[in-house]
Design an enzyme around this catalytic site. Structure first.
Site, PDB file in Angstrom:
ATOM      1  N   PHE A   1     -11.766  -7.799  13.779  1.00 23.48           N
ATOM      2  CA  PHE A   1     -10.693  -8.207  12.879  1.00 23.48           C
ATOM      3  C   PHE A   1     -10.382  -7.112  11.861  1.00 23.48           C
ATOM      4  O   PHE A   1     -11.272  -6.608  11.183  1.00 23.48           O
ATOM      5  CB  PHE A   1     -11.072  -9.503  12.170  1.00 23.48           C
ATOM      6  CG  PHE A   1     -10.012  -9.970  11.207  1.00 23.48           C
ATOM      7  CD1 PHE A   1      -8.750 -10.338  11.675  1.00 23.48           C
ATOM      8  CD2 PHE A   1     -10.250 -10.016   9.849  1.00 23.48           C
ATOM      9  CE1 PHE A   1      -7.760 -10.737  10.803  1.00 23.48           C
ATOM     10  CE2 PHE A   1      -9.264 -10.420   8.966  1.00 23.48           C
ATOM     11  CZ  PHE A   1      -8.017 -10.786   9.439  1.00 23.48           C
ATOM     12  N   GLN A   2      -9.134  -6.777  11.750  1.00 26.96           N
ATOM     13  CA  GLN A   2      -8.633  -5.743  10.827  1.00 26.96           C
ATOM     14  C   GLN A   2      -9.301  -4.393  11.022  1.00 26.96           C
ATOM     15  O   GLN A   2      -9.552  -3.665  10.071  1.00 26.96           O
ATOM     16  CB  GLN A   2      -8.739  -6.218   9.373  1.00 26.96           C
ATOM     17  CG  GLN A   2      -7.817  -7.402   9.117  1.00 26.96           C
ATOM     18  CD  GLN A   2      -7.567  -7.668   7.654  1.00 26.96           C
ATOM     19  OE1 GLN A   2      -8.442  -7.449   6.826  1.00 26.96           O
ATOM     20  NE2 GLN A   2      -6.376  -8.170   7.341  1.00 26.96           N
TER      21      GLN A   2
ATOM     22  N   GLU B   1       0.825  -1.209   0.000  1.00 21.75           N
ATOM     23  CA  GLU B   1       0.000   0.000   0.000  1.00 21.75           C
ATOM     24  C   GLU B   1       0.857   1.257   0.000  1.00 21.75           C
ATOM     25  O   GLU B   1       0.456   2.291  -0.521  1.00 21.75           O
ATOM     26  CB  GLU B   1      -0.962   0.012   1.195  1.00 21.75           C
ATOM     27  CG  GLU B   1      -2.117  -0.971   1.079  1.00 21.75           C
ATOM     28  CD  GLU B   1      -1.778  -2.365   1.570  1.00 21.75           C
ATOM     29  OE1 GLU B   1      -0.590  -2.619   1.906  1.00 21.75           O
ATOM     30  OE2 GLU B   1      -2.699  -3.209   1.623  1.00 21.75           O
TER      31      GLU B   1
ATOM     32  N   MET C   1      23.738   9.980   3.387  1.00 22.31           N
ATOM     33  CA  MET C   1      23.493  11.230   4.086  1.00 22.31           C
ATOM     34  C   MET C   1      23.730  11.061   5.589  1.00 22.31           C
ATOM     35  O   MET C   1      24.255  11.960   6.249  1.00 22.31           O
ATOM     36  CB  MET C   1      22.059  11.713   3.813  1.00 22.31           C
ATOM     37  CG  MET C   1      21.771  13.097   4.326  1.00 22.31           C
ATOM     38  SD  MET C   1      22.903  14.328   3.657  1.00 22.31           S
ATOM     39  CE  MET C   1      22.001  14.912   2.229  1.00 22.31           C
TER      40      MET C   1
ATOM     41  N   LYS D   1     -17.771  -1.501   5.702  1.00 24.86           N
ATOM     42  CA  LYS D   1     -18.181  -2.488   4.707  1.00 24.86           C
ATOM     43  C   LYS D   1     -19.695  -2.496   4.494  1.00 24.86           C
ATOM     44  O   LYS D   1     -20.174  -2.585   3.366  1.00 24.86           O
ATOM     45  CB  LYS D   1     -17.694  -3.877   5.129  1.00 24.86           C
ATOM     46  CG  LYS D   1     -17.834  -4.910   4.030  1.00 24.86           C
ATOM     47  CD  LYS D   1     -17.171  -6.229   4.418  1.00 24.86           C
ATOM     48  CE  LYS D   1     -17.245  -7.210   3.248  1.00 24.86           C
ATOM     49  NZ  LYS D   1     -16.575  -8.487   3.588  1.00 24.86           N
TER      50      LYS D   1
HETATM   51  C1  LIG Z   1      11.946   6.156   5.862  1.00 24.09           C
HETATM   52  C2  LIG Z   1      13.184   6.847   6.250  1.00 24.09           C
HETATM   53  N1  LIG Z   1      13.980   6.316   7.189  1.00 24.09           N
HETATM   54  C3  LIG Z   1      15.129   6.941   7.557  1.00 24.09           C
HETATM   55  C4  LIG Z   1      15.488   8.127   6.988  1.00 24.09           C
HETATM   56  C5  LIG Z   1      16.761   8.855   7.416  1.00 24.09           C
HETATM   57  N2  LIG Z   1      17.674   8.955   6.271  1.00 24.09           N
HETATM   58  C6  LIG Z   1      17.801  10.091   5.544  1.00 24.09           C
HETATM   59  S1  LIG Z   1      18.846   9.910   4.265  1.00 24.09           S
HETATM   60  C7  LIG Z   1      19.202   8.333   4.690  1.00 24.09           C
HETATM   61  C8  LIG Z   1      20.166   7.535   3.881  1.00 24.09           C
HETATM   62  C9  LIG Z   1      19.655   7.179   2.537  1.00 24.09           C
HETATM   63  O1  LIG Z   1      20.554   6.286   1.947  1.00 24.09           O
HETATM   64  P1  LIG Z   1      20.543   6.069   0.392  1.00 24.09           P
HETATM   65  O2  LIG Z   1      19.170   5.822  -0.080  1.00 24.09           O
HETATM   66  O3  LIG Z   1      21.541   5.036   0.039  1.00 24.09           O
HETATM   67  O4  LIG Z   1      20.947   7.495  -0.168  1.00 24.09           O
HETATM   68  P2  LIG Z   1      22.383   8.239  -0.096  1.00 24.09           P
HETATM   69  O5  LIG Z   1      22.312   9.223   0.987  1.00 24.09           O
HETATM   70  O6  LIG Z   1      23.415   7.202   0.150  1.00 24.09           O
HETATM   71  O7  LIG Z   1      22.507   8.879  -1.438  1.00 24.09           O
HETATM   72  C10 LIG Z   1      18.503   7.957   5.831  1.00 24.09           C
HETATM   73  C11 LIG Z   1      18.592   6.653   6.489  1.00 24.09           C
HETATM   74  C12 LIG Z   1      14.600   8.663   6.036  1.00 24.09           C
HETATM   75  N3  LIG Z   1      14.834   9.817   5.450  1.00 24.09           N
HETATM   76  N4  LIG Z   1      13.483   8.001   5.669  1.00 24.09           N
END
Ligand SMILES: Cc1ncc(C[n+]2csc(CCOP(=O)(O)OP(=O)(O)O)c2C)c(N)n1
Ligand SMILES: [Mg+2]
Lengths: 578, 164
Positions: free
Chosen positions: A132-133, A70, A490, A182
């Site tokens: 349920f659900q 979803e 990042m 429903k």
């Molecule tokens: C759902 C979610 N969980 C955690 C984060 C925190 N977060 C921000 S950037 C990042 C790293 C992303 O890694 P990647 O997709 O490999 O991108 P890169 O920075 O390496 O280009 C994280 C964990 C987030 N933004 N979203």
């Protein structure tokens, strides 16, 4: 707001629901209402509570794209909404189906993306009994929806659907959720389509107040170093043309937020760049030094302002926004202008003339020459910025770009030069990893003739890569460019800069993306050098179907320049790429 | 600074949750909130007592306005208004203190609405200061329980200049 006379839609007195023209089930009413709203595409996933609705959809003529989660459906709907400006439509079952939508709803709320979401609910007699659900999705999503409804009587469905589309797509757009028990979907009644929408407590201000307009015009006349600070609101309001005219007529330079990219052409000489945490030096410096800051459809987000006390200290602030609650929320504003950004700009256009910004523009250009956006290249090494630049060149700057969240997102924002609004689809306010790939599906479905590229991170892509199956089944020719640095890049960058290189849980493994793609019947490629990358991009763009390219880049590259967290925008680090 | 807001809302399921949720998630504080049917069928009026500086209040009001079920928001603080609260105070009362208490509450136009073996229930209406004063007055006798409704308020009619 003054009290208006309540315009009551007379509820038809439905007697025994005899078979006859106009009598139908709630589910059929829902489908009929969707058709009347012009919906021809929706995203969803079935389950027990929505069986009646799926039955009504069967052979209805509305295309339903079955995602593999979803969350994929809701982000796809966001992608659709972002490139079309029309509400994306989602259908999910009760309980887990509904809760799986939550991240996407929050994302749409933060970025003002219009969505209409339908969730199934247990029958009204079971509500509140932990059946349920059952999940209280109205309660769960209250803080992240623009509005929501739980329909208790099928006769309300046409009106509620009509109102939901209206609320989602007018004023400041946003997600609206409709929860349908429903038994309500099964209830039969007369279908009555309301001729018009009237919602007493909802009346967004479109027309700007002429006195406010005059004050802003006056301030512009007096300004020596004015600056337009534009955001996603310009895109939502369809005001790109007015903005271009306005900037050109006055000679005022433009900085853009992440969400505003594309609202003003990157190649325009008046475009300074993106501002904020990962903005360009010149853009942030211009914000520091301007004497009039004209915010247009932007909201002074903390990623833009940095430390508030240091934000644009020398400027008088103008804030043009359709949402009065944004004005003065984070930064005190001397000149508010509430209304539709497009109309506000149009109202000011005949009143303004050249402001005499030559010296100011020269100054900004000098800053940009001194500290341009750049990165070091090394022979044989593929740099992430280079990948984005190559994508830009190979597509002539015309592709629709979606992104995941992280370093690759910032590089895409900085190094792809956008030409037009609705070309850039990214998760700004919530920063949702897992957004970009499903959003690309929605964008591609909305714009079958356009090149849609998802610039992904190796980690983010793993959050929703199950949607490869949806892409394959629907033959969506999306190109996924994975910027693979083997890290939550990042996060790693922050750990390197602010946590003494202690890379706690930011090193992340990945499967062989080429073979993953192939397992789904999708073309997979890998590139490790600039030469390979150029060739892969050429092949990728020529290939008629979906392609996943794994661009292997150095692990420890950083996004620079950067405003460190808690610092002022005049305290950027990494300006010289040293 | 204490503020009194009058909020006209649709009488819809969940509207109280929407309003209360808005206050809590945006870090606005609620001192009291009262809700009841308004003059028009299908509408309710909420009276919310909150506190905060000018800017916070402006945000509160704007955010309230954004709720689709909110029809109208008025800040009554600076307006001529009638603001009233009802309180029930169960106070310890013995045969000796009972007449004393009865006498004491008279200027407050309070009433004794229940008499128990060891206690009295005093009912009073008025503005918050008056209610506070009454409570302080009764405290030495031993207060067992207090129930306050919170303030409900209306703007005064334009001709009613005299405070009744
Ligand atoms: C759902 C979610 N969980 C955690 C984060 C925190 N977060 C921000 S950037 C990042 C790293 C992303 O890694 P990647 O997709 O490999 O991108 P890169 O920075 O390496 O280009 C994280 C964990 C987030 N933004 N979203
Ligand atoms: Mg990565």
């Amino acid at each position: 707001m003054e009290t208006q006379k309540l315009d009551v839609m007379p509820a038809p007195e439905v007697s025994a629901p005899a078979a006859g023209p106009g009598v139908m089930t709630g589910a059929a009413m829902l489908v009929e209402s969707l058709k009347r709203e012009g919906v021809d595409l929706m995203f969803g996933y079935p389950g027990g509570a929505v069986l009646p609705i799926y039955d009504a959809l069967y052979e209805s003529g509305i295309r339903h794209v079955l995602t593999r989660h979803e969350q994929g459906a809701v982000h796809a709907a966001e992608g659709y909404a972002r490139v079309t400006g029309r509400p994306g439509v989602v259908l999910a079952t009760s309980g887990p189906g509904a809760t799986n939508l939550v991240t996407g709803i929050a994302d749409a709320y933060m970025d003002s993306t219009p969505l209409v979401l339908f969730t199934g609910q247990v029958s009204t007699d079971l509500i509140g009994s932990d059946s349920f659900q059952e999940a209280d999705i109205i309660g769960i999503t209250m803080p992240i929806t623009k509005h929501s409804y739980q329909v208790r009587d099928a006769r309300d469905i046409p009106r509620v659907v009509r109102e939901a589309f209206h609320i989602a797509s007018t004023g400041r757009p946003g997600p609206v959720l409709i929860d349908i028990p429903k038994n309500v979907a099964n209830q039969t009644a007369e279908f009555e389509w309301p001729e018009r929408v009237f919602i007493r407590g909802y009346n967004p201000t479109y027309e700007p107040n002429p006195a406010q307009v005059a004050r802003v015009v006056e301030a512009i006349r007096e300004a020596r170093r004015p600056l337009l600070y534009v955001g996603g609101g310009v895109v939502h309001s369809g005001a790109a043309e007015e903005l271009r005219e306005f900037a050109h007529k006055t000679g005022i330079p433009v900085v853009s937020t992440l969400m505003g990219l594309g609202a003003f052409p990157s190649a325009d000489p008046l475009f300074v760049g993106m501002l904020g945490m990962h903005g360009t030096f010149a853009a942030n410096r211009a914000v520091m030094e301007c004497d009039l800051l004209i915010a247009v459809g932007a909201r002074f987000d903390d990623r833009v302002t940095g430390k508030l006390e240091r934000f644009s200290p020398r400027s008088k602030k103008v804030h043009i926004d359709i949402d009065p609650a944004e004005i003065g929320k984070n930064v005190p504003v001397e000149l508010p202008l509430v209304g539709d950004v497009k109309r506000a700009l149009a109202a000011m256009l005949p009143e303004v003339g050249p402001v005499g910004t030559k010296a100011w523009l020269d100054q900004i250009r000098a800053w940009d020459d001194q500290w341009p956006l750049r990165y070091k290249t090394e022979p044989g090494t593929l740099k992430p910025q280079q990948v984005v630049e190559m994508l830009w060149e190979a597509t002539g700057g015309d592709a629709i770009l979606t992104t995941e969240v992280g370093q690759h997102q910032m590089w895409a924002a900085l190094f792809y030069k956008f030409k037009r609004p609705r070309q850039w689809v990214t998760s700004g306010g919530l920063g949702t990893m897992g957004y970009g790939f499903p959003a690309a599906m929605g964008a591609q479905l909305a714009k079958p003739g356009e090149k849609v590229i998802c610039v992904a991170g190796d980690a983010s892509f793993q959050m929703n890569m199950q949607e490869l199956q949806t892409v394959a089944e629907n033959g969506l020719p999306i190109k996924v460019a994975i910027i693979n640095n083997g890290y939550l890049g990042m996060v790693r960058q922050w750990q390197q800069l602010f946590y003494d290189r202690r890379y706690a849980e930011s090193r992340i493994g990945a499967p062989d993306f080429v073979r993953v793609a192939e397992a789904f019947g999708i073309r997979g490629m890998r590139a490790q050098t600039p030469e390979e990358a150029r060739e892969a991009i050429r092949e990728m763009l020529e290939h008629p179907g979906p392609v996943v390219v794994d661009f292997v880049v150095p692990e420890e590259e950083n996004v620079f320049p950067m405003v460190p967290p808690g610092a002022g925008t005049d305290e950027m680090i990494g300006r010289w790429d040293d | 600074m204490r503020r009194v807001l009058s909020v006209l809302v649709n009488d819809q399921p969940g509207v109280l949750a929407r309003v209360a949720g808005l206050f809590s998630r945006r870090g606005f504080n609620i001192e009291s909130i009262t809700v009841g049917n308004a003059e028009e069928a299908g509408l309710s009026r909420m009276t919310i007592v909150t506190s905060g500086d000018e800017r916070t209040l402006e945000q509160v009001m704007k955010q309230l306005h954004k709720l689709v079920d909110v029809i109208k928001v008025n800040d009554l603080t600076e307006e001529p208004m009638v603001a009233r609260e009802l309180v029930l105070i169960k106070v310890t009362a013995t045969a000796t203190t009972r007449p004393e208490i009865t006498h004491l509450i008279e200027p407050f136009r309070a009433a004794i609405v229940d008499v128990g073996r060891n206690s009295l229930v005093v009912q009073a209406t008025g503005d918050m200061d008056k209610i506070d004063a009454l409570i302080e007055l009764l405290r030495p006798y031993g207060i067992k329980e207090i129930a306050r409704t919170g303030v409900t308020a209306l703007m005064r009619g334009s001709l009613a200049k005299v405070r009744v």
